[in-house]
Design an enzyme around this catalytic site. Structure first.
Site, short mmCIF file in Angstrom:
data_model
loop_
_atom_site.label_atom_id
_atom_site.label_comp_id
_atom_site.label_asym_id
_atom_site.label_seq_id
_atom_site.Cartn_x
_atom_site.Cartn_y
_atom_site.Cartn_z
N LYS A 1 0.85 -1.19 0.00
CA LYS A 1 0.00 0.00 0.00
C LYS A 1 0.89 1.24 0.00
O LYS A 1 1.72 1.42 0.89
CB LYS A 1 -0.91 -0.03 1.24
CG LYS A 1 -1.95 1.09 1.26
CD LYS A 1 -3.00 0.84 2.35
CE LYS A 1 -4.01 1.96 2.45
NZ LYS A 1 -5.05 1.69 3.47
N ILE B 1 -4.53 -10.59 1.13
CA ILE B 1 -5.75 -11.36 1.36
C ILE B 1 -6.38 -11.64 0.00
O ILE B 1 -6.88 -10.72 -0.66
CB ILE B 1 -6.75 -10.59 2.25
CG1 ILE B 1 -6.07 -10.04 3.53
CG2 ILE B 1 -7.96 -11.46 2.59
CD1 ILE B 1 -5.54 -11.09 4.47
N ASN C 1 -14.60 -1.80 3.79
CA ASN C 1 -13.34 -2.04 4.48
C ASN C 1 -13.34 -3.35 5.26
O ASN C 1 -12.56 -3.53 6.20
CB ASN C 1 -13.00 -0.85 5.38
CG ASN C 1 -12.48 0.32 4.56
OD1 ASN C 1 -11.94 0.12 3.48
ND2 ASN C 1 -12.65 1.53 5.06
N ASP D 1 -7.84 -1.50 6.12
CA ASP D 1 -7.85 -0.03 6.03
C ASP D 1 -7.89 0.62 7.41
O ASP D 1 -8.89 1.20 7.81
CB ASP D 1 -9.07 0.40 5.19
CG ASP D 1 -8.89 1.80 4.63
OD1 ASP D 1 -7.86 2.42 4.91
OD2 ASP D 1 -9.79 2.25 3.91
N ASP E 1 -13.42 3.88 10.34
CA ASP E 1 -13.94 3.98 8.96
C ASP E 1 -14.51 2.63 8.56
O ASP E 1 -14.32 2.15 7.45
CB ASP E 1 -12.83 4.41 8.00
CG ASP E 1 -13.36 4.77 6.61
OD1 ASP E 1 -14.57 5.10 6.50
OD2 ASP E 1 -12.58 4.71 5.65
N1 LIG Z 1 -3.98 -6.78 2.45
C1 LIG Z 1 -4.71 -6.73 1.35
N2 LIG Z 1 -4.87 -7.83 0.58
C2 LIG Z 1 -5.60 -7.78 -0.54
N3 LIG Z 1 -6.21 -6.68 -1.00
C3 LIG Z 1 -6.10 -5.55 -0.29
C4 LIG Z 1 -5.34 -5.52 0.92
N4 LIG Z 1 -5.41 -4.27 1.42
C5 LIG Z 1 -6.16 -3.56 0.57
N5 LIG Z 1 -6.58 -4.32 -0.47
C6 LIG Z 1 -7.41 -3.91 -1.60
O1 LIG Z 1 -7.23 -2.53 -1.83
C7 LIG Z 1 -8.44 -1.81 -1.60
C8 LIG Z 1 -8.13 -0.48 -0.93
O2 LIG Z 1 -7.47 -0.71 0.28
P1 LIG Z 1 -7.72 0.23 1.54
O3 LIG Z 1 -9.18 0.26 1.84
O4 LIG Z 1 -6.79 -0.21 2.60
O5 LIG Z 1 -7.21 1.62 1.01
P2 LIG Z 1 -7.95 3.02 0.91
O6 LIG Z 1 -6.96 4.03 1.24
O7 LIG Z 1 -9.23 3.03 1.65
O8 LIG Z 1 -8.24 3.11 -0.59
P3 LIG Z 1 -9.67 3.45 -1.17
O9 LIG Z 1 -9.78 4.94 -1.00
O10 LIG Z 1 -9.57 2.96 -2.59
O11 LIG Z 1 -10.68 2.67 -0.33
C9 LIG Z 1 -9.28 -2.75 -0.77
O12 LIG Z 1 -10.63 -2.52 -0.97
C10 LIG Z 1 -8.88 -4.11 -1.29
O13 LIG Z 1 -9.53 -4.42 -2.50
MG LIG Z 2 -10.79 1.56 1.99
#
Ligand SMILES: Nc1ncnc2c1ncn2[C@@H]1O[C@H](COP(=O)(O)OP(=O)(O)OP(=O)(O)O)[C@@H](O)[C@H]1O
Ligand SMILES: [Mg+2]
Length: 261
Positions: A84, A155, A202, A214, A197
Site C-alpha cells: 500500500k 488477502i 473495508n 484499512d 472507517d
Molecule cells: N492486504 C490486502 N490484501 C488484498 N487486497 C487488499 C489488501 N489491502 C487492501 N486491499 C485492496 O485494496 C483496496 C483499498 O485498500 P484500503 O481500503 O486499505 O485503502 P484506501 O486508502 O481506503 O483506498 P480506497 O480509498 O480505494 O478505499 C481494498 O478494498 C482491497 O480491495
Molecule cells: Mg478503503
C-alpha cells in the site's frame, strides 16, 4: 571469478531484471497515474525494499484510491503481499489526517510537513494492524513499513484480492455480524483502538470469514473522537446487516458490548 563473486553477479542481474520489470510495468500503465504514485522518493523506498529482500517483485495495481494505491507483490519465497503506497497529497488530505493524528497519544510529537505526515499515516496503519493482530482481530498481517510504503499480508489468491463484504454478501450473515462484533470488542478492549472507517467496503470476505482492512485512520480509545467514531462504525455495521435481514442489536447495546461497561 570466484564462486561467491559469480553468485553475487547473478544476484545483481536478477535484481536489475526485477527493477526493469517494474519500470516497464510502470510504463505500460497509464503514465500519469503511475508517475503520480512513484515520485522519486517513493521510487527509492520501493527499490530499497526490493534490494533489502523484503519484496521480490511488485506487480499490478489492485486498487487506486485518492489517498493510496495498493499493489500486488511477492516476497522471495513467492508468497503474495499487498503493497500500500500512500500518495504525497493534497492540503485537504493533510487537514483530514491531522485530526486523527493529533488526539492520539501514540503520535504526539510529529512533524507537520506533508511528507512526514504521510509517513506517520503509514506508520499508524502499521501499528494499528500489529496491535489488532495481537488482540486476535483478523486483519492483514503487517510485514514492514518504510516511509509512505506499507507491506502486508495479501488477502486473496493469485493477485486477485478477496471481495469486500459489499461485493460478496455472506451466506450466513448472522454469523458474520456476530464475528465482526466480537472483533470490534477485542479491538476496543484489548488493542484499545477504534476502527473509525468501518463499512462493508473495508471488510474483506475470505473463506467465509470477515477480515478488517484499512486502518490508517484507526485511533486510540483515548482520542477525543473515539466515542463518536465508534458510534459511526456501529451505525454503519447495523445499516448494512439490517439490509441483509439480520435482527441487529441496537447501537446503544452494541456500544456497551464493545466498550464493556
Ligand atoms: N492486504 C490486502 N490484501 C488484498 N487486497 C487488499 C489488501 N489491502 C487492501 N486491499 C485492496 O485494496 C483496496 C483499498 O485498500 P484500503 O481500503 O486499505 O485503502 P484506501 O486508502 O481506503 O483506498 P480506497 O480509498 O480505494 O478505499 C481494498 O478494498 C482491497 O480491495
Ligand atoms: Mg478503503
Amino acid at each position: 571469478m570466484s564462486r561467491k563473486a559469480q553468485e553475487r553477479l547473478a544476484h545483481n542481474e536478477k535484481r536489475i531484471e526485477r527493477r526493469d520489470k517494474m519500470l516497464n510495468h510502470d510504463m505500460s500503465n497509464e503514465r500519469a497515474t503511475v508517475e503520480e504514485v512513484f515520485d522519486q522518493t517513493t521510487r527509492f523506498v520501493v527499490f530499497d525494499l526490493l534490494n533489502s529482500g523484503v519484496l521480490y517483485e511488485v506487480n499490478g495495481v489492485i486498487s487506486s484510491g485518492k489517498e493510496a494505491r495498493v499493489y500486488w507483490g511477492k516476497n522471495k519465497d513467492g508468497l503474495d503481499l499487498a503493497v500500500k503506497i500512500y500518495l504525497t497529497s493534497s492540503a485537504e488530505f493533510k487537514k483530514g489526517m491531522l485530526k486523527y493524528i493529533e488526539g492520539d497519544p501514540r503520535f504526539k510529537n510529529v512533524k507537520r510537513d506533508t511528507r512526514s505526515l504521510i509517513s506517520v499515516w503509514a506508520q499508524k496503519e502499521f501499528r494499528n494492524l500489529e496491535e489488532s493482530i495481537q488482540a486476535k482481530v483478523r486483519v492483514p498481517k503487517p510485514v514492514v513499513v518504510k516511509s509512505n510504503v506499507l507491506v502486508m499480508e495479501f488477502i486473496g489468491e493469485d493477485g486477485v484480492s478477496a471481495p469486500s463484504l459489499k461485493e460478496s454478501a455472506p451466506e450466513n450473515p448472522e454469523k458474520v455480524y456476530r464475528l465482526i462484533i466480537a472483533y470490534l470488542k477485542r479491538l476496543y478492549q484489548k488493542a484499545k483502538l477504534v476502527h473509525g472507517d468501518l463499512s462493508e467496503y473495508n471488510i474483506l470476505m475470505w473463506k467465509g470469514l470477515p477480515i478488517i482492512i484499512d486502518m490508517s485512520q484507526s485511533v486510540s480509545i483515548e482520542h477525543p473522537m473515539a466515542r463518536f467514531l465508534l458510534q459511526r462504525d456501529l451505525v454503519n455495521l447495523n445499516r448494512f446487516f439490517s439490509r441483509l435481514d439480520v435482527d441487529v442489536v441496537s447501537v446503544e447495546e452494541l456500544q456497551k458490548k464493545v466498550v464493556g461497561k
